[in-house]
Design a protein around this motif. Structure first.
Motif, PDB file in Angstrom:
ATOM      1  N   ILE A  84       3.078   6.737   8.806  1.00 22.69           N
ATOM      2  CA  ILE A  84       3.628   7.345   7.599  1.00 22.69           C
ATOM      3  C   ILE A  84       2.492   7.940   6.775  1.00 22.69           C
ATOM      4  N   ARG A  85       2.701   9.165   6.313  1.00 18.03           N
ATOM      5  CA  ARG A  85       1.742   9.810   5.412  1.00 18.03           C
ATOM      6  C   ARG A  85       2.458  10.142   4.113  1.00 18.03           C
ATOM      7  N   ILE A  86       1.947   9.632   3.004  1.00 15.35           N
ATOM      8  CA  ILE A  86       2.575   9.821   1.692  1.00 15.35           C
ATOM      9  C   ILE A  86       1.985  11.052   1.007  1.00 15.35           C
ATOM     10  N   ALA A  87       2.859  11.904   0.479  1.00 17.54           N
ATOM     11  CA  ALA A  87       2.413  13.111  -0.225  1.00 17.54           C
ATOM     12  C   ALA A  87       1.806  12.741  -1.576  1.00 17.54           C
ATOM     13  N   VAL A  88       0.686  13.374  -1.920  1.00 15.17           N
ATOM     14  CA  VAL A  88      -0.054  13.021  -3.135  1.00 15.17           C
ATOM     15  C   VAL A  88       0.499  13.727  -4.366  1.00 15.17           C
ATOM     16  N   LEU A  89       0.611  15.046  -4.317  1.00  9.68           N
ATOM     17  CA  LEU A  89       0.975  15.811  -5.508  1.00  9.68           C
ATOM     18  C   LEU A  89       2.332  15.420  -6.084  1.00  9.68           C
ATOM     19  N   PRO A  90       3.374  15.176  -5.271  1.00  8.71           N
ATOM     20  CA  PRO A  90       4.656  14.772  -5.858  1.00  8.71           C
ATOM     21  C   PRO A  90       4.580  13.485  -6.665  1.00  8.71           C
TER      22      PRO A  90
END
Length: 256
Positions: A84-90
């Motif tokens: 899993i890769r979590i989006a940073v900007l959101p």
């Protein structure tokens, strides 16, 4: 010049604190604690969850090994490894987004009498999965132990207490191709759905159902219109079209 010195010291302190937190997140003790927290949250929802190992560059990249979930009805889900890769900007605007989810071998064992929950709950906040890929899903009928392999990729999102959501999926097996898209927006008062289904044999819906005769067909459907019209609150009609192409048998009749 004092304010420049103060600004430099503050920035350095924030950097060192963030660096220290990142180092702490990489320790085995922290990852074990995170695993326990995730399992406790799942248990509050009626799901018994076990995770053998958590690795990756936390908090943005996760790699979970030997994930097992048991639901109240006895249905189970097992995943050998999921990344899993979590989006940073959101995250900066309070949106939890997963930019990438990839699972290799997944086994889903469910009862042929399973039911989806109809309880309506408004989820707080918003979340989305930009891309989810399951290389191999083994679907097992718990009653007969029959099984079938599928491949899945898709994505989805939910925001503002259900005011907007979207879902797209591509599901394939040896004799069925299914593409589904659905989105709605309460603010724009609009929704649309699209379905593209190809059935290549009578075994397409196994391990839960076998068609009564050998057949092969394509089904396409599309609808869109005001979201309020679905609840009888709008005056504008809903547009839709359905196309059915039967390849086998050559003579096809709808049951009366």
């Amino acid at each position: 010049m004092k304010w420049i010195k103060w600004l430099f010291i503050s920035a350095l302190s924030v950097f060192l604190l963030a660096f220290g937190v990142l180092l702490l997140l990489q320790t085995r003790w922290t990852k074990e604690q995170l695993s326990q927290i995730i399992q406790e949250i799942a248990l509050q929802s009626g799901v018994q969850l076990t995770i053998e190992n958590i690795e990756g560059q936390l908090p943005l990249k996760w790699s979970l090994s030997n994930v097992h979930a048991t639901f109240l009805e006895g249905d189970t889900v097992d995943i050998d490894q999921v990344q899993i890769r979590i989006a940073v900007l959101p995250l900066l605007r309070g949106h939890f987004g997963i930019s990438y989810l990839h699972a290799d071998h997944t086994t889903v064992a469910i009862s042929p009498t399973f039911k989806f929950s109809t309880k309506q709950e408004q989820l707080k906040g918003s979340f989305s999965i930009r891309s989810a890929i399951f290389d191999e899903i083994k679907l097992i009928n718990r009653a007969t132990q029959e099984e079938k392999l599928f491949h899945f990729k898709g994505g989805g999102g939910y925001s503002r207490g259900g005011d907007a959501f979207f879902f797209e999926a591509d599901l394939r097996s040896s004799d069925i191709y299914l593409t589904l898209f659905c989105e709605k927006s309460k603010r724009l008062d609009h929704f649309q759905t699209s379905l593209d289904l190809s059935v290549l044999s009578s075994h397409a819906f196994e391990p839960f159902y076998k068609l009564p005769a050998e057949m092969s067909f394509d089904l396409k459907a599309h609808s869109e219109g005001p979201w309020s019209s679905l609840y009888g609150k709008g005056s504008h009609p809903i547009d839709g079209v359905i196309e059915l192409n039967v390849r086998k048998p050559e003579t096809f009749q709808f049951a009366s």
